[in-house]
Design a protein around this motif. Structure first.
Motif, PDB file in Angstrom:
ATOM      1  N   VAL A 187       0.860  -1.186   0.000  1.00 52.71           N
ATOM      2  CA  VAL A 187       0.000   0.000   0.000  1.00 52.71           C
ATOM      3  C   VAL A 187       0.893   1.233   0.000  1.00 52.71           C
ATOM      4  O   VAL A 187       1.865   1.306   0.765  1.00 52.71           O
ATOM      5  CB  VAL A 187      -0.932   0.040   1.234  1.00 52.71           C
ATOM      6  CG1 VAL A 187      -1.728   1.344   1.258  1.00 52.71           C
ATOM      7  CG2 VAL A 187      -1.892  -1.148   1.235  1.00 52.71           C
ATOM      8  N   HIS A 192       0.451   8.389  -5.195  1.00 57.54           N
ATOM      9  CA  HIS A 192       0.263   7.183  -5.995  1.00 57.54           C
ATOM     10  C   HIS A 192       1.301   7.173  -7.109  1.00 57.54           C
ATOM     11  O   HIS A 192       2.016   8.148  -7.315  1.00 57.54           O
ATOM     12  CB  HIS A 192      -1.148   7.137  -6.590  1.00 57.54           C
ATOM     13  CG  HIS A 192      -1.443   8.285  -7.520  1.00 57.54           C
ATOM     14  ND1 HIS A 192      -1.940   9.488  -7.069  1.00 57.54           N
ATOM     15  CD2 HIS A 192      -1.298   8.419  -8.863  1.00 57.54           C
ATOM     16  CE1 HIS A 192      -2.103  10.308  -8.098  1.00 57.54           C
ATOM     17  NE2 HIS A 192      -1.713   9.694  -9.192  1.00 57.54           N
ATOM     18  N   SER A 199      -2.510  -0.343  -4.702  1.00 55.77           N
ATOM     19  CA  SER A 199      -3.385   0.342  -3.751  1.00 55.77           C
ATOM     20  C   SER A 199      -2.673   1.551  -3.155  1.00 55.77           C
ATOM     21  O   SER A 199      -1.523   1.459  -2.725  1.00 55.77           O
ATOM     22  CB  SER A 199      -3.787  -0.634  -2.643  1.00 55.77           C
ATOM     23  OG  SER A 199      -4.688  -0.029  -1.746  1.00 55.77           O
ATOM     24  N   LEU A 351      -6.147  -1.462   4.562  1.00 61.43           N
ATOM     25  CA  LEU A 351      -6.018  -1.956   3.190  1.00 61.43           C
ATOM     26  C   LEU A 351      -4.986  -3.077   3.099  1.00 61.43           C
ATOM     27  O   LEU A 351      -5.185  -4.065   2.375  1.00 61.43           O
ATOM     28  CB  LEU A 351      -5.625  -0.804   2.256  1.00 61.43           C
ATOM     29  CG  LEU A 351      -6.720   0.218   1.943  1.00 61.43           C
ATOM     30  CD1 LEU A 351      -6.122   1.462   1.293  1.00 61.43           C
ATOM     31  CD2 LEU A 351      -7.788  -0.391   1.036  1.00 61.43           C
ATOM     32  N   GLN A 355      -5.590  -7.112   2.112  1.00 66.29           N
ATOM     33  CA  GLN A 355      -4.827  -7.859   1.100  1.00 66.29           C
ATOM     34  C   GLN A 355      -4.299  -9.168   1.679  1.00 66.29           C
ATOM     35  O   GLN A 355      -4.338 -10.212   1.018  1.00 66.29           O
ATOM     36  CB  GLN A 355      -3.661  -7.020   0.587  1.00 66.29           C
ATOM     37  CG  GLN A 355      -4.054  -5.834  -0.277  1.00 66.29           C
ATOM     38  CD  GLN A 355      -2.837  -5.093  -0.801  1.00 66.29           C
ATOM     39  OE1 GLN A 355      -1.864  -5.692  -1.241  1.00 66.29           O
ATOM     40  NE2 GLN A 355      -2.881  -3.765  -0.752  1.00 66.29           N
ATOM     41  N   SER A 360      -9.998  -8.412  -2.105  1.00 67.30           N
ATOM     42  CA  SER A 360      -9.680  -7.385  -3.098  1.00 67.30           C
ATOM     43  C   SER A 360      -9.858  -6.019  -2.449  1.00 67.30           C
ATOM     44  O   SER A 360     -10.736  -5.827  -1.610  1.00 67.30           O
ATOM     45  CB  SER A 360     -10.595  -7.509  -4.323  1.00 67.30           C
ATOM     46  OG  SER A 360     -11.948  -7.344  -3.943  1.00 67.30           O
ATOM     47  N   VAL A 361      -9.022  -5.082  -2.853  1.00 65.86           N
ATOM     48  CA  VAL A 361      -9.065  -3.738  -2.274  1.00 65.86           C
ATOM     49  C   VAL A 361      -9.073  -2.705  -3.385  1.00 65.86           C
ATOM     50  O   VAL A 361      -8.591  -2.958  -4.484  1.00 65.86           O
ATOM     51  CB  VAL A 361      -7.858  -3.489  -1.328  1.00 65.86           C
ATOM     52  CG1 VAL A 361      -7.868  -4.439  -0.154  1.00 65.86           C
ATOM     53  CG2 VAL A 361      -6.552  -3.605  -2.098  1.00 65.86           C
ATOM     54  N   LYS A 363      -7.974   0.472  -5.657  1.00 67.24           N
ATOM     55  CA  LYS A 363      -6.654   0.982  -6.027  1.00 67.24           C
ATOM     56  C   LYS A 363      -6.426   2.397  -5.520  1.00 67.24           C
ATOM     57  O   LYS A 363      -5.285   2.837  -5.397  1.00 67.24           O
ATOM     58  CB  LYS A 363      -6.479   0.940  -7.550  1.00 67.24           C
ATOM     59  CG  LYS A 363      -6.495  -0.461  -8.136  1.00 67.24           C
ATOM     60  CD  LYS A 363      -5.470  -1.362  -7.487  1.00 67.24           C
ATOM     61  CE  LYS A 363      -5.516  -2.767  -8.061  1.00 67.24           C
ATOM     62  NZ  LYS A 363      -4.729  -3.715  -7.254  1.00 67.24           N
ATOM     63  N   SER A 365      -7.824   5.267  -2.543  1.00 63.32           N
ATOM     64  CA  SER A 365      -8.653   5.667  -1.410  1.00 63.32           C
ATOM     65  C   SER A 365      -8.262   7.089  -1.026  1.00 63.32           C
ATOM     66  O   SER A 365      -7.081   7.377  -0.794  1.00 63.32           O
ATOM     67  CB  SER A 365      -8.438   4.729  -0.217  1.00 63.32           C
ATOM     68  OG  SER A 365      -8.767   3.392  -0.556  1.00 63.32           O
TER      69      SER A 365
END
Length: 377
Positions: A187, A192, A199, A351, A355, A360-361, A363, A365
């Motif tokens: 994460v 990002h 994620s 998150l 995992q 599933s989480v 991509k 947040s």
């Protein structure tokens, strides 16, 4: 590199599929030795972590057996190969619905009162609540340190997942990309990686920067400057610059005008030296001389706001920024975006745990933010 390209075939799937085809074609027969982790890593130009994972999924599919001290061999009694479909994914990290991870590692450039300290505290608290151990590695803003930390932590086999606050950089960290391709639980926080399907949890920097800039516009400032280090491949800065520009959309170009100074480097981790500070102060003063009509600044971080304050000694100028310490003793207060670091930390841990449970989480947040006036710090 696009997200679509990454989603096609993971690196370890390429290797496992290659070995499967060798077995199907008869190049490898029952009892034959399969190339070692090291040999496969060299052949496919990947890490040994990746080649090891490929061999594990082949073992789980019942195609090879791994004998300690001897290597990997095709099983003597192969299953029906018609029923074996590629790519092989295996169950390397089985669902752990009733079990918590042993160890989570946090990689973070550094922490300060203005930003990072609350994030670290939140991650530590939520790991403790979940019964997970936490390892913290400071990368000091250097990609080389970040790459080495990722490689060593994953290779040790003692880390179940990673939470990474990526460093500022002109290119993506190859070690991080490998973990994404390998499907390692990961994460990102604060930013990002554009086009990379991993994620991430962070502030809506576009919306926050736009809201901050519009606050200045609504207060009568018509010419405003955005100030930052080079934004290339640092999503938080790229998004804040986009939000700044968006605030001017629909306003009369002749009456309202955005400016930007995005070449400052002294606040980058590892770059704070007397020489870099002097250079940035000179750039700020030269910019001010070129654009005396600018009456307000949006700094992408608190330390740049302080540098603007030092360089310009503003009396009528307004300086705003992202984040500001709650204690005025730590530095002068500014109109600023306050990010919810505690929520960011909580979501990052949640998150990663999801995992590790095989869930599933999302991509992306986003966490909330609020604008805080200088006199309401």
């Amino acid at each position: 590199m696009s997200g679509k390209a990454i989603a096609v075939v993971l690196l370890y799937e390429r290797i496992s599929t290659h070995v499967l085809e060798e077995i199907r074609s008869g190049v490898l027969g029952p009892g034959d030795r399969v190339a070692s982790e090291m040999e496969l890593a060299a052949q496919f130009e990947v890490s040994r972590i990746t080649s090891k994972r490929a061999l594990e999924v082949l073992r789980e599919a019942g195609l090879i057996e791994r004998i300690r001290g001897k290597g990997s061999f095709v099983v003597k009694h192969l299953p029906d190969l018609e029923g074996v479909t590629a790519p092989l994914r295996g169950t390397l990290r089985p669902a752990r619905r009733n079990h918590v991870p042993g160890t989570i590692a946090l990689l973070i450039p550094d922490v300060s009162e203005a930003y990072g300290l609350e994030l670290l505290q939140s991650i530590e608290e939520h790991c403790a609540e979940a019964g997970a151990n936490l390892i913290v590695r400071r990368t000091r803003g250097r990609q080389s340190d970040e790459e080495q930390a990722v490689e060593s932590l994953v290779a040790s086999g003692e880390v179940d997942g990673l939470i990474v606050f990526p460093v500022h950089g002109d290119f993506y960290n190859a070690s991080l990309l490998r973990q994404v391709l390998d499907g390692f639980p990961l994460v990102l926080v604060d930013r990002h990686l554009s086009g990379i399907p991993v994620s991430a949890v962070h502030t809506d920097n576009v919306a926050a920067s736009r809201a901050l800039t519009e606050r200045l516009l609504d207060r009568g400032h018509r010419q405003i400057a955005f100030v930052s280090p080079p934004p290339l491949n640092t999503s938080s800065i790229e998004d804040r610059l986009e939000g700044f520009r968006a605030a001017f959309a629909g306003r009369a170009p002749g009456r309202y005008q955005p400016h930007q100074l995005t070449e400052l480097r002294s606040t980058l981790p590892g770059s704070f030296t007397p020489e870099s500070v002097r250079s940035d102060l000179e750039l700020i003063r030269a910019f001010r001389n070129r654009f005396p009509e600018v009456t307000a600044f949006v700094a992408c971080e608190y330390n740049l706001a302080r540098m603007l304050d030092r360089a310009l000694r503003p009396s009528e100028l307004v300086i705003s920024c992202f984040d500001s310490p709650g204690d005025p003793i730590a530095g002068p207060p500014f109109l600023h975006v306050r990010q919810d670091q505690r929520e960011m930390g909580r979501q990052a841990v949640d998150l990663l745990l999801a995992q590790l449970r095989g869930e599933s989480v999302p991509k992306l947040s986003l966490v909330p933010f609020r604008l805080v006036d200088a006199d309401n710090n």
